[in-house]
Scaffold this active site. Structure first.
Site, PDB file in Angstrom:
ATOM      1  CG  HIS A 107     -40.040 -92.626  16.081  1.00  0.00           C
ATOM      2  ND1 HIS A 107     -41.327 -92.731  15.431  1.00  0.00           N
ATOM      3  CD2 HIS A 107     -40.097 -93.597  16.770  1.00  0.00           C
ATOM      4  CE1 HIS A 107     -42.000 -93.743  15.641  1.00  0.00           C
ATOM      5  NE2 HIS A 107     -41.259 -94.514  16.420  1.00  0.00           N
ATOM      6  CG  ASP A 137     -41.685 -90.668  12.793  1.00  0.00           C
ATOM      7  OD1 ASP A 137     -40.452 -90.618  12.826  1.00  0.00           O
ATOM      8  OD2 ASP A 137     -42.617 -91.201  13.321  1.00  0.00           O
ATOM      9  CB  SER A 211     -42.595 -97.235  15.462  1.00  0.00           C
ATOM     10  OG  SER A 211     -43.394 -96.893  16.781  1.00  0.00           O
TER      11      SER A 211
END
Length: 450
Positions: A107, A137, A211
């Protein structure tokens, strides 16, 4: 008493107690512990990732404006999607210095046209995408830079609740921020059929920008890749999630080799409602394992002799806790790989061998590609070529809003009979509205999709 003071001081350091007085170098004869050596070892492998790209935004729908005659008669503006530029930032971890491979979240680089990696020494290099896997992911980038420092991968299967960990990343664009905490839980997931989840939960503060960054053990090894937080405000509340390093390693090997993850299949449907009460009814001591609710005819499971009602308890000697864990494990195995399965049938343990097969249908991500109205449905070919089986439906998704439920079987699109996912894809290709005939239990239903 001296040991008590040392323990309290160490705890204060590990949890970064705000507002505490400066700690002395020693408490009596005991040196103060420090995480600085671990940080110095791990930080050069953590990078900042900045992306630029374009996204298409769908304008609000208006039935009148969708009518070509109305738009032409009233000279109304086009209602198609519009494009806008965006910039975003995240983190990544160098895991192969020789080849320049960097792990991050899928993402983080979604819709990116340009990816810039900033190293600890402030060098900036352009990165190319080796591959990405939305279901886990995980994404792999490649940079041409030399003199890189990689972070070794830990064996995440040995991680335990209570282990100390560090989170290193770039939250809120604050480069190379280090936070600390413990592993709070293991095996977390939200039962989303679109993804493969086996998260490590940690209370090491993770915020936007973390992230793709590193969750590091006290050996300076990568035990997980930070991916998400649980928060109502968007900020840290002490519940963060990381993808285990073993899953990262398995996904990365396929992304490097194929550019995508070729997931295998066993050919079973698993019950998501395997409770202690159900286990007791089946004569089992507990509800650990994955309860098989259906075996697809001709599948690897069928050839191995697995039957509905079996409880799969282990794979290759490793215990299976639940359906989600079995699904994750099977989904990361290579096609053609032989596995040993432990199971319980009628209260007696058995062992069988199976060869992982190639998926013969589509996952939930593929359903969105078939038609936007089917997004959120996990689809596969039904047994005996009777239609397309809806394995799961994500709550709140377009597929659920259209009326689909788990275990529905799609029989036809309009007057066109469909017996496979590929026929379904062809039947809805280019259609803006269609009638969907399904079988639900002993009933046949027709939905109109717009």
């Amino acid at each position: 008493m001296r040991q008590v003071y040392a323990l309290l001081a160490a705890t204060a350091l590990l949890y970064n107690v705000a507002g505490a007085a400066p700690l002395p170098e020693k408490v009596g004869d005991t040196p103060m512990p420090s995480l600085a050596p671990i940080v110095k070892k791990a930080s050069p492998a953590v990078v900042n990732i900045a992306t630029r790209g374009t996204v298409r935004e769908q304008r609000p729908r208006n039935p009148l404006l969708e009518d070509p005659f109305f738009r032409r008669f009233f000279d109304a503006p086009d209602v198609g999607p519009r494009e806008r530029q965006f910039q975003s930032a995240g983190s990544g971890v160098i895991v192969d210095a020789k080849n320049g491979y960097i792990i991050t979240n899928a993402h983080v680089i979604e819709n990116a046209d340009e990816i810039t990696v900033t190293l600890l020494d402030d060098r900036q290099v352009k990165a190319e995408i080796v591959g990405r896997d939305k279901a886990s992911d995980v994404a792999v980038l490649k940079v041409p830079a030399k003199n890189l420092v990689e972070m070794p991968l830990a064996d995440s299967s040995k991680a335990e609740v209570g282990d100390f960990v560090l989170a290193i990343g770039n939250p809120f664009a604050l480069s190379h921020t280090v936070t600390s905490g413990i592993i709070s839980a293991l095996g977390r997931s939200d039962n989303n059929p679109e993804s493969y989840q086996d998260f490590i939960q940690t209370d090491a503060p993770i915020n936007p920008g973390n992230s793709g960054g590193a969750l590091v053990d006290l050996k300076g090894q990568l035990v997980g890749v930070n991916t998400a937080i649980f928060s109502g405000s968007g900020g840290n509340i002490g519940i963060g999630f990381a993808i285990p390093s073993n899953m990262v390693k398995a996904v990365m090997s396929q992304l490097v080799q194929y550019g995508e993850v070729k997931r295998g299949m066993l050919g079973v449907q698993l019950s998501n409602n395997f409770t202690p009460g159900i286990a007791e009814n089946l004569g089992l001591e507990n509800a650990r394992g994955a309860l098989v609710s259906q075996v697809i005819e001709g599948s690897p499971a069928d050839k191995a002799g697995i039957k509905a009602g079996d409880v799969i308890t282990s794979i290759n000697g490793r215990n299976v806790a639940n359906a989600s864990e079995l699904r994750n494990t099977i989904g990361l195995l290579r096609i053609g790989e032989k596995v040993e399965l432990g199971l319980i049938r009628e209260g007696k343990p058995r062992r069988v061998s199976a060869v992982i097969g190639e998926r013969d249908g589509a996952d939930a991500e593929g359903a969105a590609q078939i038609h936007p109205a089917l997004e959120g449905a996990a689809l596969t070919n039904a047994a005996n070529n009777t239609g397309v089986l809806v394995e799961n439906v994500v709550d709140g998704s377009p597929a659920q809003q259209a009326g689909l439920r788990a275990n529905d079987v799609i029989l036809a699109i309009g007057r066109v009979r469909v017996t496979s996912v590929e026929q379904l894809r062809q039947a809805v290709n280019g259609a803006t509205a269609f009638a969907l005939t399904i079988r639900r239990g002993n009933s046949t239903l027709v939905f109109t999709i717009q």
